[in-house]
Design an enzyme around this catalytic site. Structure first.
Site, PDB file in Angstrom:
ATOM      1  CG  ASP A 126      -2.846  -3.334  -6.581  1.00  0.00           C
ATOM      2  OD1 ASP A 126      -3.556  -2.616  -7.517  1.00  0.00           O
ATOM      3  OD2 ASP A 126      -2.156  -3.217  -5.553  1.00  0.00           O
ATOM      4  CG  ASP A 183       0.243   3.714  -6.302  1.00  0.00           C
ATOM      5  OD1 ASP A 183      -0.915   3.471  -6.712  1.00  0.00           O
ATOM      6  OD2 ASP A 183       0.379   2.692  -5.979  1.00  0.00           O
TER       7      ASP A 183
END
Ligand code: GLA
Length: 386
Positions: A126, A183
């Site tokens: 990430d 997302d």
């Protein structure tokens, strides 16, 4: 790791978010086998953020939270491998992960070795809280080098959300796939936004470094971490979502609760024709075949017709209706011409609807079919003599 087709598996985040544990992961793996998901290609079982303690141990290593994972990650990994599946984990290029857990910045080599020692086969990496002194490219190169130094075959799944021009630098960083979007959420608006955001990114989708349009929300039905009370999607919308991810060669990482999966969800995510399109070894880019003159940019976004050449000589063709309102009829005037089959060739297309198996031979280059609101129709077209 060089994997020439998009990864397939399950990831804990979309449904379980912060609330992840060994029992859920193990049961999911078992149900991936029992339900037949493994048989159609889903192989990675990935534990996302929130799996560790907040502090490293005295040797600077990450420690699995013993309350959530009482037997530790090596034990879990062994169990998953014994089922014929692969094990994935999560870390981040920042000082802490997105949820505030210890992250791999300046610990890349020790963390990669820890993952390798635990038998990890897939690392999602990430981008939260990353250094502003080092370029994003270098942050990902560091973890890539650290993985290489372990000697273990670990699929490197970069997750920088398409930010800071990811598509321009990520391929050199060694990533096997890269998040090319923000997302996902469990509603139609999110699915449509993500698809539309890929229209100018598709040319960066390479064999061995695929555009990752984020984990699937198919079958979440408004429940779970990324559902957020948004209401979920209809079956039509979930089918469209899955079909788009397949046409666009995105990794197929299930995000639903596999332990409580309904039949319709299983039917969608095991659709053999769609998975076959996703896993096509030729990895040709899909292309828009209507409104190619760009004079109708809104139509490209709202009513795209998408084609993709396949490695068996056939062509996947997807006709979409993302508009609101009642069922629309579709007219693709130059279908044959647009996929490279001109009138002068003496050839035409035989179109098989993947849902009904009905076959239609295209005449005069024209093809018309109704598509419901937020829906798609997917055809496998064969080039035949007229
Ligand atoms: C980011 C990622 C998500 C998930 C969370 C975990 O938002 O994009 O997919 O991994 O972090 O905190």
């Amino acid at each position: 790791m060089v994997k020439n087709t998009p990864a397939m598996g399950w990831n804990s985040w979309n449904t379980f978010g912060l609330d992840i544990n060994e029992e859920v992961v193990l049961k999911t793996a078992e149900n991936m086998v029992k339900s037949g998901l493994k048989d159609v290609g889903y192989e990675y079982v990935v534990v996302d953020d929130c799996w560790s303690l907040k502090e490293r141990d005295k040797d600077g290593k990450l420690v699995a939270d013993p309350e959530k994972f009482p037997h530790g990650m090596k034990w879990l990994s062994d169990k998953i491998h014994a089922m014929g599946l692969k094990f994935g984990m999560y870390s981040c290029a920042g000082v802490v992960t997105c949820a505030g857990y210890p992250s791999s910045y300046e610990h890349e080599f020790v963390d990669a070795q820890t993952f390798a020692d635990w038998g990890v086969d897939y690392l999602k990496y990430d981008f939260c809280f990353h250094s502003s002194h080092l370029s994003p490219s270098l942050l990902y190169k560091r973890m890539n080098a650290a993985i290489m130094a372990t000697g273990r075959d670990i699929l490197f799944s970069a997750c920088s959300w398409g930010e800071e021009g990811t598509h321009e630098w990520v391929h050199e960083s060694g990533a096997d796939s890269y998040r090319s979007t923000c997302d996902i959420w469990d509603n139609w608006v999110s699915i449509k936004d993500i698809f539309q955001s890929q229209l100018d990114k598709q040319q960066y989708n390479y064999k061995g470094c695929f555009n990752d349009m984020d984990m699937l929300v198919v079958g979440m039905r408004g429940k779970g971490f990324v559902a957020r009370g948004l209401g979920g999607c209809t079956d039509t919308e979930y089918f469209t979502h899955f079909a788009l991810w397949c046409m666009y060669a995105s990794p197929l990482m299930l995000g639903n609760d596999v332990n409580n999966m309904d039949d319709e969800t299983l039917k969608i995510v095991t659709n053999k024709d769609l998975i076959r399109i996703n896993q096509d070894k030729r990895c040709c880019q899909p292309f828009l075949i209507n409104h190619r003159d760009n004079s109708h940019p809104e139509l490209q976004k709202e009513m795209p017709i998408i084609a993709k050449y396949l490695d068996d000589g056939k062509i996947a063709i997807m006709i979409c209706n993302f508009t609101e309102g009642t069922t629309n009829r579709w007219n693709s005037w130059f279908l044959t011409e647009s996929v490279g089959v001109p009138e002068s060739s003496g050839k035409t297309l035989k179109m098989r609807d993947i849902m009904t198996n009905e076959e239609t031979v295209v005449t005069n280059g024209l093809f018309t079919t109704p598509v419901e609101t937020h829906g798609v129709k997917v055809f496998i077209a064969e080039i035949i003599d007229k």
